[in-house]
Design an enzyme around this catalytic site. Structure first.
Site, PDB file in Angstrom:
ATOM      1  N   CYS A  15       0.829  -1.208   0.000  1.00 39.27           N
ATOM      2  CA  CYS A  15       0.000   0.000   0.000  1.00 39.27           C
ATOM      3  C   CYS A  15       0.859   1.252   0.000  1.00 39.27           C
ATOM      4  O   CYS A  15       2.057   1.195   0.286  1.00 39.27           O
ATOM      5  CB  CYS A  15      -0.941   0.011   1.202  1.00 39.27           C
ATOM      6  SG  CYS A  15      -0.056   0.220   2.771  1.00 39.27           S
ATOM      7  N   CYS A  18       2.530   2.032   3.297  1.00 35.96           N
ATOM      8  CA  CYS A  18       3.662   1.128   3.547  1.00 35.96           C
ATOM      9  C   CYS A  18       4.862   1.581   2.725  1.00 35.96           C
ATOM     10  O   CYS A  18       6.006   1.541   3.191  1.00 35.96           O
ATOM     11  CB  CYS A  18       3.311  -0.310   3.153  1.00 35.96           C
ATOM     12  SG  CYS A  18       1.815  -0.893   3.936  1.00 35.96           S
ATOM     13  N   ASP A 396       1.161  19.363 -37.267  1.00 34.11           N
ATOM     14  CA  ASP A 396       2.139  19.676 -38.301  1.00 34.11           C
ATOM     15  C   ASP A 396       1.650  18.929 -39.548  1.00 34.11           C
ATOM     16  O   ASP A 396       1.115  17.831 -39.427  1.00 34.11           O
ATOM     17  CB  ASP A 396       3.508  19.159 -37.839  1.00 34.11           C
ATOM     18  CG  ASP A 396       4.579  19.350 -38.887  1.00 34.11           C
ATOM     19  OD1 ASP A 396       4.534  20.378 -39.585  1.00 34.11           O
ATOM     20  OD2 ASP A 396       5.455  18.472 -39.009  1.00 34.11           O
TER      21      ASP A 396
END
Length: 703
Positions: A15, A18, A396
């Protein structure tokens, strides 16, 4: 400094909290100078002399395993049901169920019932308490600290059953979050498995199979039909169709022959090939993609930065609210201490910011991985979000909307010379020129087998054309302006020139000082897919599509109107394109510039999102653009915008849902309806829904 840098892969990083704690622990190792942790990619970069044992000790609280990045050993895949934390969750569930059976058969306070619930709490919450108590002693308040306080509080006031349920549901929530993050990380792992680990090469007269790390530049790869290509290189012998979907996202195989570039991880479908290796394994296109995707997943998107800032103040605020809920009613209004302490504990549980913290990173990591598998390299969460907010796109022209390879379309004869003779004279002069229009004439002359003439005394007339003597006659070739300076070309010729220019063609004249012999019209061919793509972009709600070109207005407008663009800006120098981008930005808001990543760099940099085409063939495109379309095609542009919008929508849904559910649950405190059960269901339910919602981005096609 670089020599001291070590890169590691991590397993068991479950997590975000953690991850933050692990990074802090690693930073505290005395031999570590600096550390960077990429949670999305589960990757650790350490500057210093820390050992793997020291790093694993820093991550022992979460069972984090550390492996060197360059180790080729396959990771041990563990079944979801065999992971230690998941086994303890199942045992905790078993004792909770036993506790409830005894609860109904015997009594709530019976020693056997209490014993079952205590077993469930201790087995399921051991690792939680270990971390939570350490944090509590250090006054570090994260989710595990909040849960530890809540469960200890529940035990003190005799709510053993609810304490056991809270432990089980929190453990289940953590397991599901870890599982979903692993699924999201598979996007990178699947990329890493694309290229083979071994290659068959020929050195001198010897043929051998070796690890790709030992392949040297200049080695010859031997590739049989059906095999994957192990390294980037150039075909020196043979021809075949190559499936490049893994790199460029193109579904149709590309024919390759001698001189063509091939990429590691692509599949040789039919013929045998010999390929000269041009890049080392760490420099191949797929290696760069993996590196850039990992960097992108580490970069925090604006919405994630907001969530992180919010969570920083949110957690202490929840603790204060929980304390006030537990203390004020009994002290000031004569409420029951056990009842209001219980409500305070429920507020602590419901206040855990799990869902909020994972609301953004899981979505970003999953979306960037999805894009990479589809041949689109998005360089960070910020670019993903910006793309989702686009209102205008500037293109472009040359090589983006068109093929970038001009072809001769018309030869208008004005004297008695034949078309073949005109091409022979034109080619003999233009063979000395490097201009793209000159190469178009040369290609046409070769195709029709025009006779080869000798040209003498070649002189270039800057910006207008050239002249040379062919078969004793001095000929000029170039723009209408060049001939207007020499002779009166006449109204009929001017009319023919205007008609060709109105069709989007560039017109060159061939003649002498006294007459014009022919008009040669050249046009850059529009890509077959361009019109459909522009239509799709308008359907997606892009308000403005603009073509920026250095071509004359007639040519630009002809191409622009045939493609259905909303605006064409012609006769632009590179600095004019930059001004044009800034004007579009002022008028329409977020704008993207699409080019080849080499030219028009200022315009690409100035746009909110710079999108380069053909990233697989050019390192420049990979390095300079915010987003690289790996194939030299616009096909993936609508997909990228659609994916970005869906990601933005999912992030907004996640944040809104996570906060709304918390607010609703907290409001239940007022009538006294908030129980620990409801609190943990609200917290776990929000986390689970947010994660599952984010996982929808794993789907390959989002259009």
């Amino acid at each position: 400094m670089e020599e001291n840098k070590q890169v590691y892969r991590l397993q068991g990083l479950s997590c975000t909290n953690c991850a933050a704690k692990f990074e802090k622990n690693v930073r505290e190792i005395t031999s570590v100078e600096d550390v960077q942790l990429n949670f999305g990619a589960a990757k650790l970069t350490v500057q210093g002399a820390a050992t793997i044992d020291e790093l694993e000790e820093a991550g022992a609280f979460d069972g984090i395993k550390v492996y060197p990045d360059n180790r080729r050993e396959p990771e041990k895949k563990q079944s979801f049901w065999k992971k230690r934390e998941n086994i303890t969750t199942i045992i905790s569930l078993f004792f909770t169920v036993v506790g409830y059976v005894l609860y109904f058969m015997l009594d709530e306070s019976h020693p056997a019932t209490v014993g079952a619930f205590i077993s469930a709490i201790l087995i399921g919450g051991y690792s939680l308490f270990k971390v939570g108590m350490k944090n509590l002693l250090k006054l570090q308040f994260d989710m595990k600290t909040l849960m530890t306080i809540a469960i200890i509080g529940a035990a003190i006031i005799g709510e053993w059953a609810e304490g056991a349920v809270v432990v089980f549901l929190f453990a289940l929530s953590e397991a599901l979050e870890s599982y979903s993050m692993e699924k999201a990380r598979q996007s990178i792992k699947s990329l890493m498995d694309i290229a083979p680990k071994k290659a068959t090469i020929r050195r001198g007269s010897a043929t051998m199979e070796i690890d790709v790390e030992d392949v040297r530049i200049g080695d010859i790869l031997i590739i049989k039909p059906g095999q994957k290509i192990a390294m980037d290189g150039e075909v020196v012998k043979g021809q075949s169709s190559i499936n490049q979907a893994a790199i460029t996202g193109e579904s149709i195989p590309v024919h390759k022959t001698a001189g063509d570039e091939v990429f590691a991880g692509t599949i040789n479908e039919e013929g045998s090939l010999e390929v000269r290796v041009t890049k080392r394994v760490e420099d191949t296109t797929i290696a760069k993609i993996i590196h850039l995707v990992e960097e992108a997943q580490a970069e925090k998107a604006p919405s994630q930065q907001f969530v992180d800032r919010f969570a920083k103040y949110y957690t202490p605020a929840i603790m204060i609210i929980a304390f006030l809920v537990a203390v004020i009613p009994p002290l000031l209004f004569g409420g029951s201490w056990s009842e209001w302490v219980y409500s305070g504990l429920a507020v602590l549980v419901v206040g855990c910011p799990c869902a909020l913290v994972v609301s953004t990173p899981v979505a970003i990591v999953t979306a960037i991985g999805n894009a990479a598998r589809n041949g689109v390299l998005i360089k960070g969460g910020i670019h993903l979000e910006e793309t989702g907010r686009l209102n205008a796109i500037a293109f472009d022209k040359t090589g983006t909307l068109t093929e970038g390879k001009p072809e001769v379309t018309d030869i208008v004869l004005l004297t008695d010379k034949s078309e073949s003779e005109i091409l022979s004279i034109a080619q003999s002069i233009e063979q000395f020129s490097q201009h793209p229009l000159a190469s178009a004439i040369t290609r046409k002359a070769i195709r029709v087998h025009a006779e080869s003439y000798q040209a003498d005394g070649f002189i270039s007339v800057t910006g207008k054309g050239a002249k040379a003597t062919v078969q004793g006659v001095e000929y000029y070739i170039g723009s209408p302006t060049l001939f207007e300076d020499i002779l009166d070309i006449g109204s009929k010729v001017r009319e023919k020139i205007s008609r060709l220019q109105a069709d989007g063609k560039t017109v060159m004249l061939l003649g002498t000082e006294t007459k014009v012999d022919a008009l040669i019209a050249v046009a850059d061919q529009i890509r077959k897919s361009s019109k459909t793509i522009i239509h799709k972009l308008h359907e997606l709600g892009i308000k403005q599509t603009v073509m920026l070109t250095g071509d004359n207005k007639l040519t630009g407008n002809a191409i622009g109107s045939s493609l259905g663009l909303t605006e064409t800006k012609a006769e632009l120098l590179p600095e004019d394109k930059l001004i044009a981008i800034n004007n579009i930005k002022e008028k329409y808001g977020n704008v993207a510039m699409v080019g080849d990543g080499i030219n028009d760099a200022p315009a690409l940099a100035s746009a909110n999102v710079g999108i380069a085409m053909g990233g697989a063939g050019t390192d420049t495109a990979l390095e300079t653009a915010d987003i690289a379309l790996m194939a030299d095609d616009l096909e993936k542009l609508p997909y990228t915008i659609s994916l970005s919008r869906k990601t933005l929508a999912i992030i907004k849904q996640n944040i809104t849902f996570a906060l709304a559910l918390k607010i609703v649950a907290l409001l239940l405190v007022i009538p006294g309806w908030l129980t620990l059960w409801i609190a943990i269901f609200a917290d776990m339910g929000a986390t689970l829904i947010v994660v599952l919602n984010s996982m929808r981005l794993i789907k390959k096609d989002v259009l």
